[in-house]
Design an enzyme around this catalytic site. Structure first.
Site, PDB file in Angstrom:
ATOM      1  N   ARG A 150       0.834  -1.224   0.000  1.00  0.00           N
ATOM      2  CA  ARG A 150       0.000   0.000   0.000  1.00  0.00           C
ATOM      3  C   ARG A 150       0.864   1.267   0.000  1.00  0.00           C
ATOM      4  O   ARG A 150       0.497   2.274   0.598  1.00  0.00           O
ATOM      5  CB  ARG A 150      -0.952   0.052   1.195  1.00  0.00           C
ATOM      6  CG  ARG A 150      -1.940  -1.084   1.272  1.00  0.00           C
ATOM      7  CD  ARG A 150      -2.950  -1.074   0.133  1.00  0.00           C
ATOM      8  NE  ARG A 150      -4.014  -1.999   0.382  1.00  0.00           N
ATOM      9  CZ  ARG A 150      -3.961  -3.316   0.106  1.00  0.00           C
ATOM     10  NH1 ARG A 150      -2.893  -3.830  -0.470  1.00  0.00           N
ATOM     11  NH2 ARG A 150      -4.972  -4.095   0.390  1.00  0.00           N
ATOM     12  N   SER A 159     -10.251  -0.961   4.326  1.00  0.00           N
ATOM     13  CA  SER A 159      -9.415  -1.164   5.522  1.00  0.00           C
ATOM     14  C   SER A 159      -8.903   0.193   6.000  1.00  0.00           C
ATOM     15  O   SER A 159      -8.285   0.931   5.231  1.00  0.00           O
ATOM     16  CB  SER A 159      -8.199  -2.037   5.200  1.00  0.00           C
ATOM     17  OG  SER A 159      -8.596  -3.283   4.705  1.00  0.00           O
ATOM     18  N   GLU A 177      -4.096   3.238   6.915  1.00  0.00           N
ATOM     19  CA  GLU A 177      -3.930   3.107   5.460  1.00  0.00           C
ATOM     20  C   GLU A 177      -4.612   4.281   4.756  1.00  0.00           C
ATOM     21  O   GLU A 177      -4.167   4.759   3.717  1.00  0.00           O
ATOM     22  CB  GLU A 177      -4.547   1.788   4.990  1.00  0.00           C
ATOM     23  CG  GLU A 177      -4.241   1.505   3.530  1.00  0.00           C
ATOM     24  CD  GLU A 177      -5.289   0.644   2.838  1.00  0.00           C
ATOM     25  OE1 GLU A 177      -5.557  -0.447   3.300  1.00  0.00           O
ATOM     26  OE2 GLU A 177      -5.807   1.097   1.804  1.00  0.00           O
TER      27      GLU A 177
HETATM   28  P1  FAD Z   1      -8.971   8.827  -3.591  1.00  0.00           P
HETATM   29  O1  FAD Z   1      -9.581   8.383  -2.316  1.00  0.00           O
HETATM   30  O2  FAD Z   1      -9.672   9.867  -4.370  1.00  0.00           O
HETATM   31  O3  FAD Z   1      -7.489   9.315  -3.321  1.00  0.00           O
HETATM   32  C1  FAD Z   1      -6.603   8.545  -2.525  1.00  0.00           C
HETATM   33  C2  FAD Z   1      -5.267   9.293  -2.431  1.00  0.00           C
HETATM   34  O4  FAD Z   1      -4.662   9.316  -3.701  1.00  0.00           O
HETATM   35  C3  FAD Z   1      -5.414  10.763  -2.022  1.00  0.00           C
HETATM   36  O5  FAD Z   1      -4.276  11.109  -1.266  1.00  0.00           O
HETATM   37  C4  FAD Z   1      -5.437  11.510  -3.344  1.00  0.00           C
HETATM   38  O6  FAD Z   1      -4.985  12.838  -3.238  1.00  0.00           O
HETATM   39  C5  FAD Z   1      -4.493  10.664  -4.174  1.00  0.00           C
HETATM   40  N1  FAD Z   1      -4.821  10.625  -5.587  1.00  0.00           N
HETATM   41  C6  FAD Z   1      -5.981  10.181  -6.141  1.00  0.00           C
HETATM   42  N2  FAD Z   1      -5.885  10.248  -7.485  1.00  0.00           N
HETATM   43  C7  FAD Z   1      -4.678  10.760  -7.759  1.00  0.00           C
HETATM   44  C8  FAD Z   1      -3.996  11.085  -8.973  1.00  0.00           C
HETATM   45  N3  FAD Z   1      -4.557  10.902 -10.167  1.00  0.00           N
HETATM   46  N4  FAD Z   1      -2.742  11.588  -8.891  1.00  0.00           N
HETATM   47  C9  FAD Z   1      -2.145  11.780  -7.695  1.00  0.00           C
HETATM   48  N5  FAD Z   1      -2.739  11.504  -6.511  1.00  0.00           N
HETATM   49  C10 FAD Z   1      -3.986  10.991  -6.549  1.00  0.00           C
HETATM   50  N6  FAD Z   1      -7.884  -0.752  -1.492  1.00  0.00           N
HETATM   51  C11 FAD Z   1      -7.106  -1.827  -1.763  1.00  0.00           C
HETATM   52  O7  FAD Z   1      -5.916  -1.677  -2.053  1.00  0.00           O
HETATM   53  N7  FAD Z   1      -7.611  -3.081  -1.738  1.00  0.00           N
HETATM   54  C12 FAD Z   1      -8.894  -3.335  -1.449  1.00  0.00           C
HETATM   55  O8  FAD Z   1      -9.316  -4.487  -1.441  1.00  0.00           O
HETATM   56  C13 FAD Z   1      -9.754  -2.230  -1.156  1.00  0.00           C
HETATM   57  N8  FAD Z   1     -11.040  -2.420  -0.838  1.00  0.00           N
HETATM   58  C14 FAD Z   1     -11.843  -1.360  -0.559  1.00  0.00           C
HETATM   59  C15 FAD Z   1     -13.180  -1.597  -0.255  1.00  0.00           C
HETATM   60  C16 FAD Z   1     -14.038  -0.540   0.021  1.00  0.00           C
HETATM   61  C17 FAD Z   1     -15.478  -0.815   0.328  1.00  0.00           C
HETATM   62  C18 FAD Z   1     -13.539   0.793  -0.033  1.00  0.00           C
HETATM   63  C19 FAD Z   1     -14.465   1.940   0.222  1.00  0.00           C
HETATM   64  C20 FAD Z   1     -12.204   1.030  -0.313  1.00  0.00           C
HETATM   65  C21 FAD Z   1     -11.339  -0.043  -0.579  1.00  0.00           C
HETATM   66  N9  FAD Z   1      -9.981   0.147  -0.873  1.00  0.00           N
HETATM   67  C22 FAD Z   1      -9.184  -0.923  -1.184  1.00  0.00           C
HETATM   68  C23 FAD Z   1      -9.400   1.500  -0.829  1.00  0.00           C
HETATM   69  C24 FAD Z   1      -9.574   2.296  -2.144  1.00  0.00           C
HETATM   70  O9  FAD Z   1     -10.577   1.740  -2.936  1.00  0.00           O
HETATM   71  C25 FAD Z   1      -8.276   2.367  -2.955  1.00  0.00           C
HETATM   72  O10 FAD Z   1      -7.249   2.916  -2.175  1.00  0.00           O
HETATM   73  C26 FAD Z   1      -8.447   3.183  -4.231  1.00  0.00           C
HETATM   74  O11 FAD Z   1      -7.309   3.032  -5.042  1.00  0.00           O
HETATM   75  C27 FAD Z   1      -8.667   4.659  -3.965  1.00  0.00           C
HETATM   76  O12 FAD Z   1      -8.995   5.250  -5.211  1.00  0.00           O
HETATM   77  P2  FAD Z   1      -9.695   6.661  -5.310  1.00  0.00           P
HETATM   78  O13 FAD Z   1      -9.714   7.054  -6.748  1.00  0.00           O
HETATM   79  O14 FAD Z   1     -10.997   6.625  -4.625  1.00  0.00           O
HETATM   80  O15 FAD Z   1      -8.667   7.567  -4.518  1.00  0.00           O
HETATM   81  N1  EPU Z   2     -10.290 -11.213  10.626  1.00  0.00           N
HETATM   82  C1  EPU Z   2     -10.804 -11.369  11.895  1.00  0.00           C
HETATM   83  N2  EPU Z   2     -11.703 -10.429  12.339  1.00  0.00           N
HETATM   84  C2  EPU Z   2     -12.096  -9.396  11.578  1.00  0.00           C
HETATM   85  C3  EPU Z   2     -11.544  -9.227  10.286  1.00  0.00           C
HETATM   86  C4  EPU Z   2     -10.632 -10.181   9.818  1.00  0.00           C
HETATM   87  O1  EPU Z   2     -10.468 -12.295  12.617  1.00  0.00           O
HETATM   88  O2  EPU Z   2     -12.922  -8.606  12.040  1.00  0.00           O
HETATM   89  C5  EPU Z   2      -9.385 -12.262  10.119  1.00  0.00           C
HETATM   90  C6  EPU Z   2     -10.059 -13.075   8.997  1.00  0.00           C
HETATM   91  O3  EPU Z   2     -10.832 -14.119   9.516  1.00  0.00           O
HETATM   92  C7  EPU Z   2      -8.886 -13.559   8.184  1.00  0.00           C
HETATM   93  C8  EPU Z   2      -7.841 -12.441   8.372  1.00  0.00           C
HETATM   94  O4  EPU Z   2      -8.256 -11.679   9.497  1.00  0.00           O
HETATM   95  O5  EPU Z   2      -8.372 -14.755   8.706  1.00  0.00           O
HETATM   96  C9  EPU Z   2      -7.712 -11.547   7.139  1.00  0.00           C
HETATM   97  O6  EPU Z   2      -8.992 -10.992   6.831  1.00  0.00           O
HETATM   98  P1  EPU Z   2      -9.433 -10.649   5.323  1.00  0.00           P
HETATM   99  O7  EPU Z   2      -9.194 -11.827   4.453  1.00  0.00           O
HETATM  100  O8  EPU Z   2     -10.803 -10.089   5.378  1.00  0.00           O
HETATM  101  O9  EPU Z   2      -8.406  -9.587   4.843  1.00  0.00           O
HETATM  102  P2  EPU Z   2      -7.717  -8.336   5.564  1.00  0.00           P
HETATM  103  O10 EPU Z   2      -6.305  -8.708   5.879  1.00  0.00           O
HETATM  104  O11 EPU Z   2      -8.546  -7.839   6.684  1.00  0.00           O
HETATM  105  C10 EPU Z   2      -6.716  -7.358   3.376  1.00  0.00           C
HETATM  106  C11 EPU Z   2      -6.648  -6.015   2.718  1.00  0.00           C
HETATM  107  C12 EPU Z   2      -7.942  -5.747   1.970  1.00  0.00           C
HETATM  108  C13 EPU Z   2      -8.122  -6.822   0.904  1.00  0.00           C
HETATM  109  C14 EPU Z   2      -8.166  -8.178   1.586  1.00  0.00           C
HETATM  110  C15 EPU Z   2      -8.207  -9.322   0.596  1.00  0.00           C
HETATM  111  C16 EPU Z   2      -5.171  -4.622   4.023  1.00  0.00           C
HETATM  112  C17 EPU Z   2      -5.039  -3.515   4.989  1.00  0.00           C
HETATM  113  N3  EPU Z   2      -6.410  -4.990   3.706  1.00  0.00           N
HETATM  114  O12 EPU Z   2      -7.730  -7.288   4.368  1.00  0.00           O
HETATM  115  O13 EPU Z   2      -7.815  -4.494   1.325  1.00  0.00           O
HETATM  116  O14 EPU Z   2      -9.306  -6.624   0.188  1.00  0.00           O
HETATM  117  O15 EPU Z   2      -6.980  -8.367   2.399  1.00  0.00           O
HETATM  118  O16 EPU Z   2      -6.986  -9.423  -0.052  1.00  0.00           O
HETATM  119  O17 EPU Z   2      -4.162  -5.156   3.555  1.00  0.00           O
HETATM  120  C18 EPU Z   2      -8.155  -2.149   1.642  1.00  0.00           C
HETATM  121  O18 EPU Z   2      -6.944  -2.019   1.453  1.00  0.00           O
HETATM  122  O19 EPU Z   2      -8.921  -1.184   1.839  1.00  0.00           O
HETATM  123  C19 EPU Z   2      -8.729  -3.492   1.641  1.00  0.00           C
HETATM  124  C20 EPU Z   2     -10.023  -3.736   1.857  1.00  0.00           C
END
Ligand code: FAD
Ligand code: EPU
Length: 342
Positions: free
Chosen positions: A168, A242, A338
């Site tokens: 990240r 997250s 994050e």
């Molecule tokens: P923004 O929130 O608009 O911006 C994020 C940051 O990047 C800010 O600092 C902004 O200034 C900067 N930025 C944005 N665009 C640009 C650009 N073009 N140039 C320079 N800087 C820029 N992330 C994961 O990695 N894995 C996941 O599984 C995941 N699951 C998610 C689930 C949910 C329900 C939600 C709400 C979020 C999740 N995220 C996850 C986090 C998020 O989706 C990602 O970080 C995504 O890449 C953010 O994109 P955005 O366009 O919304 O960025």
């Molecule tokens: N867990 C718990 N309790 C909870 C949540 C999770 O015990 O309340 C345990 C789960 O049972 C599992 C482990 O923690 O054994 C990992 O959980 P999960 O698979 O849901 O993934 P995570 O580590 O919590 C990360 C990323 C997610 C990404 C998923 C799948 C980070 C910070 N988060 O979550 O990314 O979608 O793995 O790859 O690395 C994000 O970055 O916003 C994000 C959602």
């Protein structure tokens, strides 16, 4: 191209935090971006940044009004720029919705991003955050990007090595923070898929779906199903995924913790450290399902902080502070946020 004054950002961030931007504008081309930057106050490396680039707002927590110019990136377009025997190189505008891009790739049979299905936000933030899920990170499919420098007003080309990707992390989150606007990203996708089903519940979900053969479509659907079962939909409950990163600790510390907490979840890393599941730590510290006013810790995934409606960014931030402190006290492990705090 219009610069609006005193605009609510509530509908521009997935936490649904109601703060205001002093100025707000959208750009559809790099030329428009260039012109808009002329409006913003000059930035120096010491001064507070006065320009905020916004994508989908899905990884931002606004804790106060933004006293500057918010620039909403709406650079669109997806094009295949070259191909060779094994790969297709595809460039997307930073304003393209990420999941739309994933669907486009799957539709064309280009493999590599299917495990990253349904991540909210836009293409532009994907390298900034090095987004990741289900065993794949952007760095695995990244080829290059173009970014516009806010001071020099010039486009700079970044290769994979230039981006210094980490968990990240990238140069854009660290040493070049607030210096560049990412405008276009080129991904290197596979003509012949290399399926990655080893992570988490993908295999199990594929079986439940009755998928007879592996395909990028099936993996994408499995990932969508798993995500939808535990992550809150921001259209219903405000959140930014997250809130904290999964912390990495030395294996000696992990062994000590495991003797005290046998259920602790840790994944060994190639560098000899162990990555802990922060969601487990937070749940064990008693926060899962916690709610104070409209700020809370999600009932199904403790790593996700939520806004049930009217929470302020400050209230969410304060809750994250309390969680940090209690996890540190119980396990001696520091969590790092994050989400980008503004
Ligand atoms: P923004 O929130 O608009 O911006 C994020 C940051 O990047 C800010 O600092 C902004 O200034 C900067 N930025 C944005 N665009 C640009 C650009 N073009 N140039 C320079 N800087 C820029 N992330 C994961 O990695 N894995 C996941 O599984 C995941 N699951 C998610 C689930 C949910 C329900 C939600 C709400 C979020 C999740 N995220 C996850 C986090 C998020 O989706 C990602 O970080 C995504 O890449 C953010 O994109 P955005 O366009 O919304 O960025
Ligand atoms: N867990 C718990 N309790 C909870 C949540 C999770 O015990 O309340 C345990 C789960 O049972 C599992 C482990 O923690 O054994 C990992 O959980 P999960 O698979 O849901 O993934 P995570 O580590 O919590 C990360 C990323 C997610 C990404 C998923 C799948 C980070 C910070 N988060 O979550 O990314 O979608 O793995 O790859 O690395 C994000 O970055 O916003 C994000 C959602």
């Amino acid at each position: 191209m219009e610069v609006q004054e005193n605009i609510s950002l509530k509908s521009f961030n997935t936490f649904g935090i109601d703060v205001r931007a002093k100025q707000f504008a959208r750009f559809n081309t790099v030329d428009e971006l260039h012109q808009l930057l002329e409006f913003s106050q000059p930035q120096t490396s010491n001064s507070k940044p006065q320009t905020l680039i916004l994508g989908g707002g899905s990884n931002i927590l606004f804790t106060k009004d933004f006293d500057g110019l918010v620039l909403k990136n709406e650079l669109l377009g997806i094009k295949e720029i070259k191909e060779d025997e094994h790969h297709v190189y595809v460039q997307a505008g930073a304003g393209v919705n990420w999941h739309h891009f994933v669907r486009h790739c799957i539709h064309n049979g280009w493999a590599g991003v299917e495990n990253l299905s349904l991540i909210p936000g836009n293409v532009g933030a994907s390298p900034m955050q090095n987004i990741g899920a289900y065993g794949v990170e952007i760095k695995d499919v990244f080829f290059s990007l173009e970014a516009f420098h806010l001071h020099d007003k010039k486009t700079v080309h970044f290769s994979l090595n230039d981006c210094e990707f980490g968990y990240r992390e990238s140069v854009f989150k660290k040493k070049f923070r607030n210096e560049f606007v990412i405008t276009h990203v080129t991904y290197r996708l596979n003509r012949i898929p290399e399926y990655n089903t080893s992570y988490g519940a993908i295999q199990q979900e594929l079986e439940q779906m009755g998928a007879k053969e592996l395909s990028i479509q099936a993996i994408s659907q499995a990932v969508i199903n798993i995500r939808s079962s535990k992550l809150p939909d921001p259209a219903i409950i405000g959140n930014a995924g997250s809130f904290f990163k999964n912390p990495e600790i030395p294996s000696s510390q992990y062994s000590m913790l495991r003797s005290q907490f046998p259920g602790i979840i840790g994944y060994p890393l190639p560098n000899g450290h162990v990555k802990l599941a922060a969601g487990w730590l937070i749940e064990q510290a008693g926060w899962k399902g916690f709610r104070k006013g409209d700020a809370g810790c999600h009932t199904k995934q403790a790593l996700v902080l939520v806004n049930y409606g009217q929470a302020t960014g400050r209230e969410i931030y304060d809750l994250s502070e309390e969680i940090l402190r209690s996890v540190k006290k119980k396990f001696g492990v520091g969590l790092e946020r994050e989400v980008n705090i503004v």
